[in-house]
Design a protein around this motif. Structure first.
Motif, PDB file in Angstrom:
ATOM      1  N   MET A  44     -34.952 -15.005 -42.409  1.00 51.19           N
ATOM      2  CA  MET A  44     -34.308 -15.261 -43.693  1.00 51.19           C
ATOM      3  C   MET A  44     -33.462 -14.067 -44.117  1.00 51.19           C
ATOM      4  N   MET A  45     -34.042 -12.883 -43.990  1.00 49.49           N
ATOM      5  CA  MET A  45     -33.325 -11.673 -44.402  1.00 49.49           C
ATOM      6  C   MET A  45     -32.139 -11.382 -43.486  1.00 49.49           C
ATOM      7  N   VAL A  46     -32.324 -11.593 -42.196  1.00 50.43           N
ATOM      8  CA  VAL A  46     -31.230 -11.362 -41.246  1.00 50.43           C
ATOM      9  C   VAL A  46     -30.052 -12.278 -41.575  1.00 50.43           C
ATOM     10  N   GLU A  47     -30.339 -13.524 -41.899  1.00 48.30           N
ATOM     11  CA  GLU A  47     -29.273 -14.470 -42.249  1.00 48.30           C
ATOM     12  C   GLU A  47     -28.532 -14.020 -43.509  1.00 48.30           C
ATOM     13  N   ILE A  48     -29.289 -13.536 -44.492  1.00 49.90           N
ATOM     14  CA  ILE A  48     -28.669 -13.062 -45.735  1.00 49.90           C
ATOM     15  C   ILE A  48     -27.776 -11.852 -45.462  1.00 49.90           C
ATOM     16  N   LEU A  49     -28.248 -10.919 -44.639  1.00 47.55           N
ATOM     17  CA  LEU A  49     -27.442  -9.733 -44.326  1.00 47.55           C
ATOM     18  C   LEU A  49     -26.237 -10.093 -43.466  1.00 47.55           C
ATOM     19  N   ALA A  50     -26.396 -11.067 -42.581  1.00 45.54           N
ATOM     20  CA  ALA A  50     -25.273 -11.491 -41.744  1.00 45.54           C
ATOM     21  C   ALA A  50     -24.139 -12.071 -42.588  1.00 45.54           C
ATOM     22  N   ASP A  51     -24.499 -12.669 -43.721  1.00 41.84           N
ATOM     23  CA  ASP A  51     -23.490 -13.264 -44.608  1.00 41.84           C
ATOM     24  C   ASP A  51     -22.590 -12.214 -45.259  1.00 41.84           C
ATOM     25  N   THR A  52     -22.959 -10.933 -45.153  1.00 40.53           N
ATOM     26  CA  THR A  52     -22.101  -9.874 -45.709  1.00 40.53           C
ATOM     27  C   THR A  52     -20.932  -9.553 -44.768  1.00 40.53           C
ATOM     28  N   ASN A  53     -20.991 -10.116 -43.553  1.00 37.64           N
ATOM     29  CA  ASN A  53     -19.924  -9.885 -42.559  1.00 37.64           C
ATOM     30  C   ASN A  53     -19.713  -8.395 -42.287  1.00 37.64           C
ATOM     31  N   SER A  54     -20.817  -7.712 -42.082  1.00 29.62           N
ATOM     32  CA  SER A  54     -20.744  -6.267 -41.835  1.00 29.62           C
ATOM     33  C   SER A  54     -20.305  -5.936 -40.407  1.00 29.62           C
ATOM     34  N   GLY A  55     -20.298  -6.939 -39.547  1.00 26.93           N
ATOM     35  CA  GLY A  55     -19.904  -6.693 -38.163  1.00 26.93           C
ATOM     36  C   GLY A  55     -21.066  -6.323 -37.259  1.00 26.93           C
ATOM     37  N   SER A  57     -24.499  -6.871 -35.104  1.00 29.26           N
ATOM     38  CA  SER A  57     -25.046  -7.984 -34.335  1.00 29.26           C
ATOM     39  C   SER A  57     -26.343  -8.471 -34.976  1.00 29.26           C
ATOM     40  N   GLU A  58     -26.739  -9.680 -34.610  1.00 31.97           N
ATOM     41  CA  GLU A  58     -28.006 -10.216 -35.111  1.00 31.97           C
ATOM     42  C   GLU A  58     -29.166  -9.333 -34.668  1.00 31.97           C
ATOM     43  N   ALA A  59     -29.105  -8.827 -33.445  1.00 28.26           N
ATOM     44  CA  ALA A  59     -30.177  -7.955 -32.948  1.00 28.26           C
ATOM     45  C   ALA A  59     -30.265  -6.667 -33.764  1.00 28.26           C
ATOM     46  N   ALA A  60     -29.105  -6.092 -34.117  1.00 26.11           N
ATOM     47  CA  ALA A  60     -29.103  -4.852 -34.896  1.00 26.11           C
ATOM     48  C   ALA A  60     -29.658  -5.088 -36.298  1.00 26.11           C
ATOM     49  N   LEU A  61     -29.258  -6.198 -36.907  1.00 21.63           N
ATOM     50  CA  LEU A  61     -29.767  -6.529 -38.245  1.00 21.63           C
ATOM     51  C   LEU A  61     -31.267  -6.811 -38.200  1.00 21.63           C
ATOM     52  N   THR A  62     -31.712  -7.439 -37.131  1.00 25.68           N
ATOM     53  CA  THR A  62     -33.147  -7.726 -36.990  1.00 25.68           C
ATOM     54  C   THR A  62     -33.954  -6.441 -36.950  1.00 25.68           C
ATOM     55  N   GLU A  63     -33.457  -5.433 -36.247  1.00 29.75           N
ATOM     56  CA  GLU A  63     -34.160  -4.147 -36.191  1.00 29.75           C
ATOM     57  C   GLU A  63     -34.203  -3.482 -37.557  1.00 29.75           C
ATOM     58  N   VAL A  64     -33.105  -3.558 -38.307  1.00 28.22           N
ATOM     59  CA  VAL A  64     -33.062  -2.996 -39.666  1.00 28.22           C
ATOM     60  C   VAL A  64     -34.123  -3.660 -40.534  1.00 28.22           C
ATOM     61  N   VAL A  65     -34.158  -4.988 -40.482  1.00 28.46           N
ATOM     62  CA  VAL A  65     -35.089  -5.739 -41.327  1.00 28.46           C
ATOM     63  C   VAL A  65     -36.539  -5.487 -40.906  1.00 28.46           C
ATOM     64  N   LYS A  66     -36.804  -5.500 -39.616  1.00 21.87           N
ATOM     65  CA  LYS A  66     -38.174  -5.270 -39.147  1.00 21.87           C
ATOM     66  C   LYS A  66     -38.705  -3.913 -39.596  1.00 21.87           C
ATOM     67  N   GLU A  67     -37.819  -2.920 -39.615  1.00 18.34           N
ATOM     68  CA  GLU A  67     -38.264  -1.582 -40.022  1.00 18.34           C
ATOM     69  C   GLU A  67     -38.748  -1.574 -41.455  1.00 18.34           C
ATOM     70  N   LYS A  90     -25.410  -2.189 -49.616  1.00 23.43           N
ATOM     71  CA  LYS A  90     -24.915  -1.214 -48.649  1.00 23.43           C
ATOM     72  C   LYS A  90     -23.805  -1.783 -47.775  1.00 23.43           C
ATOM     73  N   ARG A  91     -23.890  -3.081 -47.543  1.00 22.01           N
ATOM     74  CA  ARG A  91     -22.924  -3.731 -46.652  1.00 22.01           C
ATOM     75  C   ARG A  91     -21.769  -4.374 -47.412  1.00 22.01           C
TER      76      ARG A  91
END
Length: 274
Positions: A44-55, A57-67, A90-91
């Motif tokens: 859910m969080m990865v999808e929300i962050l992806a919507d910011t179009n920060s550029g 990857s899904e894998a990179a956002l997943t690591e941010v969220v998991k942390e 931030k994004r």
């Protein structure tokens, strides 16, 4: 599950002989009703962050969220949602109110777990199916030693109260059952520990803490108590989850267990014969 090798001593020789109070986390420590919540929250969080179009990857956002989800596990869910909102900002995005994010998450989680709750309510499932193995035996043993027990969770209070009742563990917590409130700053595990100390029920080094999250282990260690990290590989709980173990060791767990099936050995370790 009585294999003593399942108890890993991070600080060998540490005992809880002075303990008067036991503080338990709920989800993942005793209850498996909400097992799989990470697999709901993180996407859910990865999808929300992806919507910011920060550029990213899904894998990179997943690591941010998991942390940050892992770092804040054990605190009220709102703190994870506040961090989500900060990451949206931030994004370059415009975040929604963290309470809105929390409601979205709870709705998604409910879809995953509602069948479990309904099965417990109707008797189609037994409490043992959704308890970390050995939980009742451990609670019985601690009560027999005269420890006053508290249950404190980052999950909303209404859910914790209902689910602890369905699992039949609420009766052990003579100190009370506590969960998150909408006014999230008015309650935390650290606040509860301070209240117990200030009320002269126990000194800091008379606490024994059990939890699968960063926060409760840290809070009990900060006041000088003894801690047992529950690194369950949910939902089977047959072995140690290495990611959980690493986090719990980093924050100062004295012992690591995958479940409480070894409760007799654990009690002997925590309370050695004089």
């Amino acid at each position: 599950m009585e294999d003593p090798k399942m108890i890993e001593a991070i600080r060998p020789g540490v005992t809880a002989s002075r303990a008067k109070v036991a503080l338990f986390d709920f989800d993942g420590t005793l209850s498996l009703i909400r097992s799989g919540w990470v697999e709901v929250m993180v996407p859910m969080m990865v999808e929300i962050l992806a919507d910011t179009n920060s550029g990213e990857s899904e894998a990179a956002l997943t690591e941010v969220v998991k942390e940050f989800v892992g770092r804040l596990t054990g605190k009220q869910t709102m703190y994870q949602m506040i961090e989500l909102a900060e990451n949206v900002t931030k994004r370059g995005g415009t975040p929604r109110d963290p309470l809105d994010y929390k409601r979205q998450y709870l709705d998604l989680l409910w879809e995953r777990i509602k069948g479990r709750v309904e099965d417990l309510e109707t008797g189609r499932a037994t409490p043992e199916q959704y308890l970390v193995p050995g939980s009742i035996a451990l609670l019985e043993a601690l009560r027999a030693r005269g420890l006053k027990m508290y249950l404190a969770s980052g999950t909303d209070h209404a859910y914790v109260a209902n689910e602890s009742r369905l699992l039949g563990v609420d009766r052990y917590f003579d100190g009370g059952v506590f969960g998150a409130l909408d006014d999230f700053k008015s309650f935390s595990k650290a606040i509860l520990i301070r209240r117990v100390i200030q009320g002269s029920e126990a000194k800091g080094d008379e606490f024994l803490g059990f939890g699968d999250g960063y926060v409760e282990i840290e809070n009990v260690r900060q006041v000088g108590g003894v801690t047992v990290g529950v690194a369950s590989d949910e939902p089977d709980c047959a072995k140690v989850d290495e990611w959980k173990r690493t986090r719990l060791v980093e924050v100062g767990a004295d012992y690591i267990v995958p479940h409480f099936g070894q409760h007799a050995e654990l009690m002997d370790t925590l309370f050695p014969a004089q």
